[in-house]
Design a protein around this motif. Structure first.
Motif: not given
Ligand code: ADP
Ligand code: MG
Ligand code: ZN
Length: 630
Positions: A165, A167, A207-212, A346, A371
């Motif tokens: 998930d 990318a 918004g760069t996907g750290k949490t993701l 997405h 994000a």
């Protein structure tokens, strides 16, 4: 102090309330206490010979004695509804003669037991207030439910996230694979004596996907994921944050192997002693507790702490020492390839029409984070759905892009001719200045349709992904930003408030050049900014006067830099006054112009066809991607 004398008072009142309620019989039923349903059952079983209800007590004479007593007294919380509910049953039992008699004694004013509940409530509230007050005074107070970590166990929306998930971000994923492996089979590492990092810090812009990524690590390793946000630790009451930390680590150990994820750790992890209040505040205690917990647990426990921040510079250095967050992973803004992959992820589940080329979109969205891209596709889908179209087309993408960059178009806003003229001159000023600045990013679209809070806009987007600005580039950006104001000044003879945002941005850039990046000779290659703010307190505490001197110099240098840019801009615009007038007339007649047509206008060529999609045309198109070497 007034408060000190108040406390014994509260205790006194609380004790009184307790004693009072005790003696009035609430807690001292002489006979067996029956529950409401037991009472009802007695009636259903035709066991009640007669009864009397008085206030909240019911006294029943029974056919079959209970524990040797044929007369039982118990409380009824709500005699009124008891009466309503039993009405039919009572009537029929009375008729059949099972029930020989009953009475509901009418209420006679206030009874003692009615007073108890309000009094008790007041007492409890007072007690609570007192306890909270004590909690402030003394942090060892065990108001333990305050200290429960507000963690989210497991994945919030119940969906398992894996690396698939996420990318792009190939390097980041590679680094994290090791952690996944460790969580899957910790013995493999511990047996050999390998040192696995205790804590991993994900560093990168929002918004760069750290949490993701953190969620994906948990998903890949199939372990528990306990996440909490740094701001959840920050509470009003001293000691609460610290106990939340303790609780969080305890929870994790119980469910290990697990990942503890502290999002936005900068909220708790700020450098100690940097607050203006100084000293021992709540955050400091929380941070200390975090450090203690991280030191305290062994590597065998299968718990890995991950944290995310976009401000590593303000973190307390103690957090970054070995044994704590000793590994940093930089999560960057995606490059063109990453952007395309993110767009593909997405776009899954969205219907895109043939003309949508995600590669082109990726090329035109330099600087967008994951994000932003997800948002872009979503906005486009909303636009398509609004028009009841089956698929998202490139025009939707284009409109979504402009909406994201500048807010939704407000075509219906009525503007006076004079305002339109001002806006047209203003935007033309930006565009012409930018065109004649060699290092400035190309203009993609100019419009005098109001959007969001702005009256018009000149869009420019970088040609490529270079993220390292030079002094000259920064300076030319300032010149371009001033273009609107200068054009108003030169061509209208008056200036408007419409340039305030431009001026803010230009000033910020100039300040950064002077005080952050050491780009001004007079101040030398020295940084005077501590993460956005001019240093206060911390390092200059001792030499306030020397700091004030530097601050004065910074202001002078910023002003002289802006003045220079202003003159430069005026020169460009007066040299190309005819072009500027041509452009502003065109805008007044047509509302907007594409970047391609604008470039042709500047070159003195025919404008040619107006293309529908304005942001993605002409630019970055033919540049072939370098072929893979294999
Ligand atoms: P951060 O924590 O760095 O602020 P998030 O992890 O919250 O960023 O990302 C926000 C959203 O952006 C995610 O939910 C996801 O939809 C999207 N996103 C960000 N980076 C990526 C990526 N590399 N691949 C796919 N989606 C991403
Ligand atoms: Mg986040
Ligand atoms: Zn402007």
């Amino acid at each position: 102090m007034k408060n000190r004398r108040f406390i014994p008072m509260i205790i006194y009142v609380a004790v009184l309330v307790l004693v009072f309620s005790w003696t009035t019989g609430l807690f001292s039923q002489k006979s067996a206490t029956l529950s409401y349903s037991q009472v009802v059952d007695l009636f259903r079983a035709e066991q009640v010979k007669s009864f009397v209800v008085e206030d909240q007590t019911i006294t029943m004479e029974l056919y079959t004695p209970i524990s040797g007593k044929s007369s039982v007294t118990t409380t009824l919380a709500d005699p009124q509804s008891f009466r309503l509910e039993m009405n039919d049953l009572l009537k029929s039992q009375r008729e059949s003669g099972v029930l020989q008699g009953y009475d509901f004694v009418p209420q006679k004013g206030f009874s003692a037991s009615e007073l108890i509940f309000p009094l008790l409530t007041v007492g409890v509230i007072l007690l609570l207030l007192w306890a909270m007050f004590m909690g402030r005074m003394n942090n060892s107070n065990p108001m333990s439910n305050f200290g429960k970590a507000r963690t989210v166990l497991g994945v919030p929306d119940g969906k398992k996230v894996t690396f698939a998930d996420v990318a792009g971000a190939d390097e980041e994923k590679e680094e994290l694979r090791e952690v996944v492996d460790f969580l899957r089979a910790p013995e493999k590492y511990t047996e050999i004596g390998a040192r696995i990092p205790h804590g991993l810090l994900l560093v990168g812009p929002p918004g760069t996907g750290k949490t993701l990524l953190a969620r994906a690590v948990a998903g890949e390793a199939d372990v528990q994921f306990l996440s909490i946000s740094g701001s959840d630790f920050v509470e009003m009451y001293v000691g609460v944050g610290a106990s939340r930390v303790r609780d969080l680590f305890d929870q994790a150990k119980k469910v290990a192997p697990a990942i503890i994820f502290i999002d936005e750790i900068d909220a708790v992890g700020r450098k100690r002693g940097s607050g203006l209040g100084g000293g021992h505040d709540e955050k400091e205690q929380t941070l200390n507790q975090l450090l203690v917990e991280m030191d305290g647990f062994g590597r065998t426990e299968g718990v890995i702490v991950m944290a995310a921040t976009n401000r590593p510079d303000i973190l307390d250095p103690a957090l970054l020492r070995p044994g704590r967050f000793d590994r940093q992973i930089h999560v960057g803004v995606p490059d063109v390839k990453g952007r395309e992959e993110i767009l593909k992820v997405h776009a899954r589940g969205k219907k895109l029409s043939e003309d949508v080329n995600l590669r082109t979109v990726a090329r035109s969205t330099s600087g967008f984070t994951g994000a932003d891209l997800s948002n872009l596709l979503n906005e486009a889908a909303i636009l398509a759905a609004r028009d009841s179209r089956a698929a998202v087309n490139m025009e939707d993408m284009n409109e979504a892009m402009m909406k994201i960059l500048a807010g939704p178009a407000k075509k219906s806003r009525v503007q006076s001719r004079r305002d339109l003229k001002t806006t047209a001159i203003h935007e033309s000023g930006h565009a012409v200045a930018m065109y004649y600045l060699p290092t400035h990013d190309p203009v993609r679209h100019i419009s005098i349709v109001p959007r969001g809070s702005s009256l018009g806009a000149t869009w420019y987007l970088p040609k490529d992904d270079s993220s390292n600005l030079t002094r000259n580039e920064m300076y030319e950006q300032i010149v371009g930003l001033l273009g609107g104001r200068v054009a108003e000044d030169v061509f209208l003879g008056d200036i408007s408030v419409g340039a305030s945002n431009d001026i803010d941005r230009a000033t910020k850039l100039a300040k950064d050049m002077v005080a952050r990046y050491g780009m001004c000779e007079r101040l030398g290659t020295v940084s005077y900014l501590d993460g956005g703010e001019v240093f206060i307190g911390r390092d200059y505490q001792t030499s306030k006067s020397s700091f004030e001197k530097v601050a004065g110099t910074i202001d002078e240098e910023v002003k002289s830099l802006i003045d220079r840019a202003y003159d430069h801009c005026r020169k460009i615009l007066t040299d190309h006054a005819d072009k500027l007038r041509e452009l502003s007339d065109y805008l007044l007649a047509n509302e907007s112009i594409s970047g391609e047509q604008f470039a042709r206008m500047m070159e003195g060529k025919e404008l040619g066809e107006a293309t529908q999609t304005v942001l993605f045309d002409g630019f970055g198109e033919p540049r072939e991607e370098p072929k893979d070497q294999e």
